[in-house]
Design a protein around this motif. Structure first.
Motif, PDB file in Angstrom:
ATOM      1  N   ILE A 178      33.578  28.627 -31.704  1.00 17.12           N
ATOM      2  CA  ILE A 178      33.710  27.639 -30.631  1.00 17.12           C
ATOM      3  C   ILE A 178      34.521  28.234 -29.489  1.00 17.12           C
ATOM      4  O   ILE A 178      35.490  28.977 -29.712  1.00 17.12           O
ATOM      5  CB  ILE A 178      34.416  26.367 -31.157  1.00 17.12           C
ATOM      6  CG1 ILE A 178      33.548  25.710 -32.241  1.00 17.12           C
ATOM      7  CG2 ILE A 178      34.713  25.380 -30.029  1.00 17.12           C
ATOM      8  CD1 ILE A 178      34.293  24.727 -33.095  1.00 17.12           C
ATOM      9  N   GLY A 179      34.152  27.922 -28.285  1.00 20.43           N
ATOM     10  CA  GLY A 179      34.958  28.284 -27.134  1.00 20.43           C
ATOM     11  C   GLY A 179      34.739  29.701 -26.664  1.00 20.43           C
ATOM     12  O   GLY A 179      33.859  30.423 -27.132  1.00 20.43           O
ATOM     13  N   MET A 180      35.596  30.120 -25.729  1.00 16.41           N
ATOM     14  CA  MET A 180      35.459  31.405 -25.068  1.00 16.41           C
ATOM     15  C   MET A 180      36.461  32.433 -25.593  1.00 16.41           C
ATOM     16  O   MET A 180      37.659  32.160 -25.657  1.00 16.41           O
ATOM     17  CB  MET A 180      35.667  31.244 -23.562  1.00 16.41           C
ATOM     18  CG  MET A 180      34.542  30.501 -22.884  1.00 16.41           C
ATOM     19  SD  MET A 180      33.022  31.492 -22.881  1.00 16.41           S
ATOM     20  CE  MET A 180      31.780  30.189 -22.875  1.00 16.41           C
ATOM     21  N   GLN A 185      35.430  36.492 -18.298  1.00 15.93           N
ATOM     22  CA  GLN A 185      34.136  37.157 -18.450  1.00 15.93           C
ATOM     23  C   GLN A 185      33.046  36.232 -19.012  1.00 15.93           C
ATOM     24  O   GLN A 185      31.907  36.661 -19.180  1.00 15.93           O
ATOM     25  CB  GLN A 185      34.295  38.374 -19.384  1.00 15.93           C
ATOM     26  CG  GLN A 185      35.286  39.416 -18.907  1.00 15.93           C
ATOM     27  CD  GLN A 185      34.839  40.085 -17.631  1.00 15.93           C
ATOM     28  OE1 GLN A 185      33.645  40.310 -17.412  1.00 15.93           O
ATOM     29  NE2 GLN A 185      35.798  40.412 -16.764  1.00 15.93           N
ATOM     30  N   ARG A 186      33.434  35.004 -19.332  1.00 12.85           N
ATOM     31  CA  ARG A 186      32.500  34.044 -19.917  1.00 12.85           C
ATOM     32  C   ARG A 186      31.884  34.580 -21.203  1.00 12.85           C
ATOM     33  O   ARG A 186      30.688  34.412 -21.474  1.00 12.85           O
ATOM     34  CB  ARG A 186      31.377  33.666 -18.927  1.00 12.85           C
ATOM     35  CG  ARG A 186      31.867  33.064 -17.623  1.00 12.85           C
ATOM     36  CD  ARG A 186      32.604  31.762 -17.831  1.00 12.85           C
ATOM     37  NE  ARG A 186      31.747  30.752 -18.431  1.00 12.85           N
ATOM     38  CZ  ARG A 186      32.194  29.579 -18.915  1.00 12.85           C
ATOM     39  NH1 ARG A 186      33.493  29.313 -18.901  1.00 12.85           N
ATOM     40  NH2 ARG A 186      31.356  28.709 -19.435  1.00 12.85           N
ATOM     41  N   ARG A 187      32.715  35.202 -22.014  1.00 13.25           N
ATOM     42  CA  ARG A 187      32.262  35.762 -23.294  1.00 13.25           C
ATOM     43  C   ARG A 187      32.658  34.800 -24.407  1.00 13.25           C
ATOM     44  O   ARG A 187      33.833  34.469 -24.567  1.00 13.25           O
ATOM     45  CB  ARG A 187      32.877  37.140 -23.518  1.00 13.25           C
ATOM     46  CG  ARG A 187      32.516  37.779 -24.861  1.00 13.25           C
ATOM     47  CD  ARG A 187      32.874  39.259 -24.878  1.00 13.25           C
ATOM     48  NE  ARG A 187      34.254  39.517 -24.543  1.00 13.25           N
ATOM     49  CZ  ARG A 187      35.272  39.480 -25.420  1.00 13.25           C
ATOM     50  NH1 ARG A 187      35.039  39.178 -26.689  1.00 13.25           N
ATOM     51  NH2 ARG A 187      36.506  39.745 -25.020  1.00 13.25           N
ATOM     52  N   ASP A 192      32.228  37.126 -35.528  1.00 11.62           N
ATOM     53  CA  ASP A 192      32.608  38.540 -35.583  1.00 11.62           C
ATOM     54  C   ASP A 192      33.625  38.917 -34.507  1.00 11.62           C
ATOM     55  O   ASP A 192      33.962  40.099 -34.366  1.00 11.62           O
ATOM     56  CB  ASP A 192      31.371  39.428 -35.435  1.00 11.62           C
ATOM     57  CG  ASP A 192      30.458  39.353 -36.643  1.00 11.62           C
ATOM     58  OD1 ASP A 192      30.977  39.302 -37.776  1.00 11.62           O
ATOM     59  OD2 ASP A 192      29.221  39.332 -36.461  1.00 11.62           O
ATOM     60  N   THR A 193      34.113  37.944 -33.750  1.00 11.01           N
ATOM     61  CA  THR A 193      35.098  38.238 -32.713  1.00 11.01           C
ATOM     62  C   THR A 193      36.464  38.499 -33.335  1.00 11.01           C
ATOM     63  O   THR A 193      36.987  37.637 -34.048  1.00 11.01           O
ATOM     64  CB  THR A 193      35.215  37.065 -31.725  1.00 11.01           C
ATOM     65  OG1 THR A 193      33.952  36.833 -31.104  1.00 11.01           O
ATOM     66  CG2 THR A 193      36.261  37.365 -30.665  1.00 11.01           C
TER      67      THR A 193
END
Length: 472
Positions: A178-180, A185-187, A192-193
């Protein structure tokens, strides 16, 4: 006017806008230590309360209200709360908030305490009416995924950003990102982050030490001096053992303070972190009390480096991340944008980058993704990192944190209320992480947030729901 309303009117006038305190947890002299001490001293006699006020309140508070009045107010608090323990405690980097039930009536009160940097002295507290804790609605095993998804969606609507992964037997039952990860950078966040784990990295440090014990290169009872004979502080060399360091019973504190702040942007090795506290004596008697210590885990990392002749970061890569197949984890540098890691965000929306060191340490600050932590849970419980008997020892309570059902093992928090579970959480400006394994039922609850204090409440609700599930 009742004592509660009197305190409410008196203390709301004493609040200050404080700079954000340094991340840490319950080391001696930290917000957590002073908060715990304040709750404990409420039930003590007047002399004990007076001593606590003089040692733990800011000069501003004492000058404004006087020691006598502050001591009296602690007595009033005890009248209101009785010997009730907090029903819930929420910690931020500026304040602690506890939910209490009145001793004399069926009402609830929020008790907030604020701290002043750099020494985290108590600089204000207030009470106010509060709703009681939300009851956990039992769900059947089959209903559990939807119940957890509803909780996640509710928190997402309130601004949660990060990843939630709940598994049973290694299989996901809820998996949401969820979310950025990077708002500029709007990523978007994914499972996997890599997200900063804060103190949850202590589990990995403990497992490196456990691997060295299994290899016969260390012993749990070894003193610091056996492996670091040149460590400057004699009391640490001679009295503190590896077991003390692993269980936060070394009496050591944390490296936060002026020296850390001045060098933060350059702190890149464990040796540099160690230099911040190399001459510090233990604040308490080693082996006696639980005092959360980041210094102790840095020292464990330095011992691992000395024994192996290798970098701590390489040891974690080879002995934890490698066997678990964790490909989105590491102690990433603050300015390394190529890793795909999430940027942490403060409550005002600003990036947490200025609060980060050049690199984290053996006490925390590394990164891992939710999916990597699920792989870690499978490898850990499957004997791929340490032997099952070693894991059993590490996840048994060796020190008492707060109450008989909350203990600390060797690098793991261990809880026996309801269904036994173990793991670790972590928090720092802009990030919050929680990792729990329920070994008997096979559930694993992972909640990672790249927003300040974003994970704890959701993780707690999910854990309670898992433990209250029915078999129907």
């Amino acid at each position: 006017m009742g004592s509660f309303r009197w305190m409410l009117a008196l203390f709301f006038s004493m609040w200050m806008g404080l700079a954000q305190a340094q991340p840490g947890a319950v080391e001696a002299g930290s917000p957590r230590a002073r908060f715990d001490g304040l709750l404990e001293v409420l039930s003590k006699d007047e002399a004990a309360r007076r001593a606590f006020v003089e040692a733990n309140f800011t000069a501003r508070m004492i000058e404004k209200r006087g020691v006598d009045e502050l001591v009296k107010l602690l007595g009033v608090l005890h009248e209101d709360f009785g010997d009730n323990r907090p029903l819930r405690v929420r910690a931020t980097h500026e304040e602690f908030e506890a939910l209490f039930k009145f001793a004399s009536r069926d009402e609830f009160v929020s008790f907030k305490v604020k701290f002043a940097p750099p020494d985290a002295m108590i600089d204000g507290f207030a009470t106010g009416p509060a709703a009681g804790p939300e009851p956990v609605v039992p769900a059947t095993e089959a209903e559990l995924p939807k119940a957890i998804e509803r909780m996640v969606d509710e928190h997402a609507a309130k601004g949660f950003s990060g990843a939630v992964l709940v598994t049973r037997g290694g299989q996901p039952i809820v998996a949401k990102a969820i979310g950025m990860a990077d708002r500029e950078q709007r990523r978007a966040n994914t499972l996997d982050t890599p997200i900063n784990l804060g103190s949850a990295n202590k589990m990995f440090t403990a497992l490196v030490i456990a691997s060295l014990v299994e290899q016969g290169k260390l012993g749990w009872k070894d003193t610091v001096g056996k492996h670091l004979p040149d460590w400057p502080q004699q009391a640490v060399r001679e009295k503190v053992t590896i077991e003390h360091l692993l269980t936060h019973t070394s009496g050591m504190g944390a490296y936060w303070g002026k020296a850390h702040d001045e060098q933060r942007a350059e702190l890149d090795t464990l040796a540099e972190y160690g230099d911040l506290f190399a001459t510090d004596a233990p604040a308490g008697e080693p082996g006696k009390d639980f005092r959360y210590s980041n210094n102790g885990f840095v020292l464990l990392g330095l011992i691992a480096e000395k024994v192996t002749g290798r970098s701590y970061f390489d040891l974690v890569d080879d002995w934890v991340y490698g066997p678990a197949g964790m490909t989105h984890s590491g102690h990433h540098a603050r300015d390394d944008g190529a890793t795909g890691r999430a940027v942490g965000y403060l409550q005002d929306g600003k990036p947490n980058t200025p609060t980060l060191a050049a690199r984290g340490s053996a006490a925390g600050g590394g990164y891992a993704s939710a999916r990597d932590l699920q792989r870690f849970a499978v490898a850990l419980t499957g004997g791929k990192i340490v032997k099952p008997e070693t894991l059993a020892l590490m996840t048994s309570p060796h020190a008492q944190m707060g109450g008989p059902q909350a203990g600390y093992g060797y690098g793991f928090g261990v809880f026996t209320q309801g269904e036994k579970h173990y793991g670790h959480n972590g928090g720092a400006p802009g990030i919050n992480a929680s990792f729990e394994i329920f070994p008997d039922s096979g559930y694993v609850v992972i909640v990672l947030s790249n927003v300040d204090r974003g994970a704890n409440e959701l993780a707690q609700k999910i854990g309670q729901t898992v433990m209250s599930r029915t078999r129907g």
